[in-house]
Design an enzyme around this catalytic site. Sequence first.
Site, PDB file in Angstrom:
ATOM      1  N   GLY A   1       0.857  -1.199  -0.200  1.00 27.64           N
ATOM      2  CA  GLY A   1       0.096  -0.070  -0.027  1.00 27.64           C
ATOM      3  C   GLY A   1       0.734   1.314   0.043  1.00 27.64           C
TER       4      GLY A   1
ATOM      5  N   GLN B   1       2.607  10.300   1.265  1.00 29.68           N
ATOM      6  CA  GLN B   1       4.287   9.686   1.465  1.00 29.68           C
ATOM      7  C   GLN B   1       5.177  10.054   0.200  1.00 29.68           C
ATOM      8  OE1 GLN B   1       2.283   5.302   2.362  1.00 29.68           O
ATOM      9  NE2 GLN B   1       4.468   5.297   3.295  1.00 29.68           N
TER      10      GLN B   1
ATOM     11  N   CYS C   1       6.277   0.178   7.284  1.00 30.65           N
ATOM     12  CA  CYS C   1       5.691   1.489   6.577  1.00 30.65           C
ATOM     13  C   CYS C   1       7.029   1.869   5.650  1.00 30.65           C
ATOM     14  CB  CYS C   1       5.173   2.452   7.425  1.00 30.65           C
ATOM     15  SG  CYS C   1       4.652   3.930   6.593  1.00 30.65           S
ATOM     16  N   LEU C   2       6.523   1.991   4.337  1.00 25.03           N
ATOM     17  CA  LEU C   2       7.584   2.466   3.297  1.00 25.03           C
ATOM     18  C   LEU C   2       8.378   3.664   4.024  1.00 25.03           C
ATOM     19  CD1 LEU C   2       6.022   1.664  -0.226  1.00 25.03           C
ATOM     20  CD2 LEU C   2       7.538   0.479   1.029  1.00 25.03           C
TER      21      LEU C   2
ATOM     22  N   HIS D   1      -4.058   1.419   7.812  1.00 27.42           N
ATOM     23  CA  HIS D   1      -2.683   1.722   7.954  1.00 27.42           C
ATOM     24  C   HIS D   1      -2.527   2.929   6.879  1.00 27.42           C
ATOM     25  CE1 HIS D   1       1.899   1.617   8.034  1.00 27.42           C
ATOM     26  NE2 HIS D   1       1.464   2.148   6.989  1.00 27.42           N
ATOM     27  N   GLU D   2      -3.059   2.618   5.593  1.00 27.25           N
ATOM     28  CA  GLU D   2      -2.931   3.752   4.565  1.00 27.25           C
ATOM     29  C   GLU D   2      -3.887   5.011   4.851  1.00 27.25           C
ATOM     30  OE1 GLU D   2      -0.418   3.458   2.699  1.00 27.25           O
ATOM     31  OE2 GLU D   2      -0.122   1.362   3.051  1.00 27.25           O
TER      32      GLU D   2
ATOM     33  N   HIS E   1      -2.311   7.537   7.061  1.00 29.74           N
ATOM     34  CA  HIS E   1      -1.550   8.432   6.373  1.00 29.74           C
ATOM     35  C   HIS E   1      -2.284   9.775   5.969  1.00 29.74           C
ATOM     36  CE1 HIS E   1       2.343   6.554   6.202  1.00 29.74           C
ATOM     37  NE2 HIS E   1       1.745   5.484   5.770  1.00 29.74           N
TER      38      HIS E   1
HETATM   39 NI    NI Z   1       2.681   3.335   5.661  1.00 29.57          NI
END
Ligand code: NI
Length: 191
Positions: free
Chosen positions: A45, A50, A98-99, A140-141, A144
Amino acid sequence: MILPVLAFGHPALRKVAVDIDKDYPGLEQFIADMFETMYSSNGVGLAAPQVNRSIRLFVIDATPYAEDFPGETDLKRVFINARIVEEKGEEWAFNEGCLSIPQIREDVIRKSELRIQYYDEHFVYHDEEIKGVFARVIQHEYDHLDGILFVDHINPLRKMMLKRKLTEISKGLVKTDYKMIFPLARKKAAL
Ligand code: NI
């Protein structure tokens, strides 16, 4: 085009993102870039903040984990202007990453089911109930979009123990195989 991913500590990760309409300039290309960026970093995701776009859009492709999603047929999706209108079910722990926070994974406790209203990439409206791991990826997304990161959900003591690691990430003292922007990276001296 692969976009650089903002690392922990970047102020844009803490903004509350805004809704867009279907005339948002370059939307189709941006969605393609989001998927390309996500695939190139092996994420399931990615949320627009981000990649430094403060809009309420995230993409998910959970196909690699298809066996974890019995009954879900469409695991590649775009969520625009999403609203989680209800979260219910039992709370459960899932190990999240998380990226924007490479090399840290922590158990996060969230509810197991949600109801979400959103537009897809064709601006078709959806109102769905989703549960399990797919719901987890969405939660989670979705966070953000409100400037929330998964480390905000872990207990304060645990977070304190991660503080040094998080600072190192902000400084770019972490190895990733994808392009990132580190807010505290030391600039090379100009000569
Ligand atoms: Ni993330």
